[in-house]
Design an enzyme around this catalytic site. Structure first.
Site, short mmCIF file in Angstrom:
data_model
loop_
_atom_site.label_atom_id
_atom_site.label_comp_id
_atom_site.label_asym_id
_atom_site.label_seq_id
_atom_site.Cartn_x
_atom_site.Cartn_y
_atom_site.Cartn_z
N ASP A 29 5.02 3.13 0.31
CA ASP A 29 5.62 4.40 -0.09
C ASP A 29 4.81 5.54 0.51
OD1 ASP A 29 3.51 4.28 -1.82
OD2 ASP A 29 4.76 3.43 -3.41
N GLY B 114 0.85 -1.18 0.00
CA GLY B 114 0.00 0.00 0.00
C GLY B 114 0.88 1.22 0.00
N HIS B 115 0.29 2.38 -0.21
CA HIS B 115 1.09 3.60 -0.31
C HIS B 115 1.25 4.30 1.04
CE1 HIS B 115 0.56 4.28 -4.90
NE2 HIS B 115 0.68 3.00 -4.60
N GLY B 116 1.25 3.55 2.13
CA GLY B 116 1.49 4.18 3.41
C GLY B 116 0.34 5.07 3.83
#
Ligand SMILES: *[C@@H]1O[C@H](CO)[C@@H](O)[C@H](O)[C@H]1NC(C)=O
Ligand SMILES: CC(=O)N[C@H]1CO[C@H](CO)[C@@H](O)[C@@H]1O
Length: 343
Positions: free
Chosen positions: A269, A238-240
């Site tokens: 990220d 996931g993108h954080g």
């Protein structure tokens, strides 16, 4: 004498308990015609159960037994007369044809409800068809968020699983006092815009003990969000966690007093921001980053980020320390920090 007081209190509590038990009403969706076969449209039976619960003067429970229930876009509207508990032992499934949720933008939507608790349940939005449409560049509908609370207060979401949303999985918008605990979000890491949890224009939201594996942000925090606590979050893929990534409109409210503690990221990220951000604390965070730069505070020169606190962070990229970058940021850092703090 002391003994007497204690037993009197116990008796008194017992009476209250009995009373509230006797007065509460229970509505089983099967009794309203819902079919647990995954094929028969159960939208109307669910809405009828909601109407009955919503107009009940005493606290009520809507019960969804084991099985799969086909639901189209459904709006559960308040205000209601008393507390409502939704106990879900089954799975709610969206229609196979992604166009059935149309352009509504929502699958399951709670509007203007207060004191609603949702326990258990799985939401299977079957988003793959919609993602394929988006990838192919055809003319697709906007995409439905799986479960949304708009203008709601005193909400508990506990033990819910949401799978393959067309777009965001769980959205908390214009709400006060919301507790999200033990929630699971599962979607492929390449699924577009499938944020795990999105919080916006809300105060007093707590997200705890949740596992978020998705194709976009695990948690995204939109404008006008205050007093948000996130703890024991497992994020990745996931993108954080992103703050204020909307940042498109003028005069958006700031984001204030955001705390993230005791959380683990894997292959995550970052996100950045266009709105005013202050009092953000990241404490005891561990994990791996999908890119060399694990921490990015890209705050705007006109709205610098203020009061950022970093403490005990260990994020690596391919077994080495990841890097961080800060623009227009003010704050403090302490403890062991990897990457080294740029605050
Ligand atoms: C900040 O948010 C926390 C919840 O995370 C809350 O307990 C605290 O009172 C808030 N602080 C302020 C100054 O509002
Ligand atoms: C991997 C990733 O998405 N990194 C991004 C982190 O945020 C900065 C600033 O928005 C981007 O430039 C990076 O690409």
């Amino acid at each position: 004498m002391a003994k007497f007081v204690v037993s009197y209190v116990v008796l008194f509590l017992f009476c209250i308990f009995q009373q509230s038990n006797a007065a509460s009403a229970s509505y089983n969706v099967i009794k309203f015609g819902a079919k647990p076969d995954g094929k028969t449209d159960s939208t109307q039976p669910f809405l009828k159960a909601w109407s009955a619960a919503c107009s009940s003067a005493s606290p009520s429970t809507i019960y969804v037994p084991k099985g799969r229930y086909l639901l189209k876009a459904t709006v559960f509207r308040g205000p209601c007369k008393n507390k409502i508990t939704v106990q879900i032992d089954g799975t709610l499934v969206a229609p196979t044809d992604y166009r059935a949720l149309g352009n509504s933008g929502y699958w399951i939507l709670f509007i203007k409800v207060n004191r609603v608790s949702v326990f258990g349940g799985t939401l299977d939005a079957k988003g793959a068809g919609f993602w394929a449409c988006q990838k192919s560049g055809q003319n697709c509908p906007v995409g439905a968020r799986s479960i949304t609370f708009n203008w709601a207060n005193d909400i508990l979401i506990s033990g819910l699983t949401t799978i393959n949303s067309q777009s965001m999985h769980l959205v908390i918008n214009s709400c006060n006092n919301v507790l999200v605990r033990n929630v699971r979000v599962i979607a492929p890491d390449q699924s577009p815009n499938t944020d795990g949890i999105h919080v916006q224009t809300s105060t007093g939201v707590t997200i705890t003990g949740s596992t978020l594996q998705t194709g976009d942000d695990c948690i995204s925090i939109g404008p006008s969000t205050r007093n948000l606590l996130m703890s024991s979050i497992k994020c990745g893929p996931g993108h954080g966690i992103s703050i204020g990534s909307l940042g498109k409109e003028f005069n958006e409210g700031g984001v204030e007093n955001i705390t993230l503690t005791n959380s683990i990221f894997s292959g995550s990220d970052n996100g950045s921001s266009g709105v005013k951000i202050s009092q953000v604390t990241y404490r005891n965070i561990q994990g791996t980053s999908a890119s060399p730069e694990a921490v990015t505070f890209d705050c705007s020169p006109t709205n610098p980020c203020r009061g950022i606190k970093l403490q005990d962070i260990k994020l690596t990229y391919m077994n080495t320390a990841a890097t961080s970058s800060c623009k227009n940021i003010g704050g403090t850092s302490s403890g062991v920090l990897m990457p080294e703090s740029c605050v």
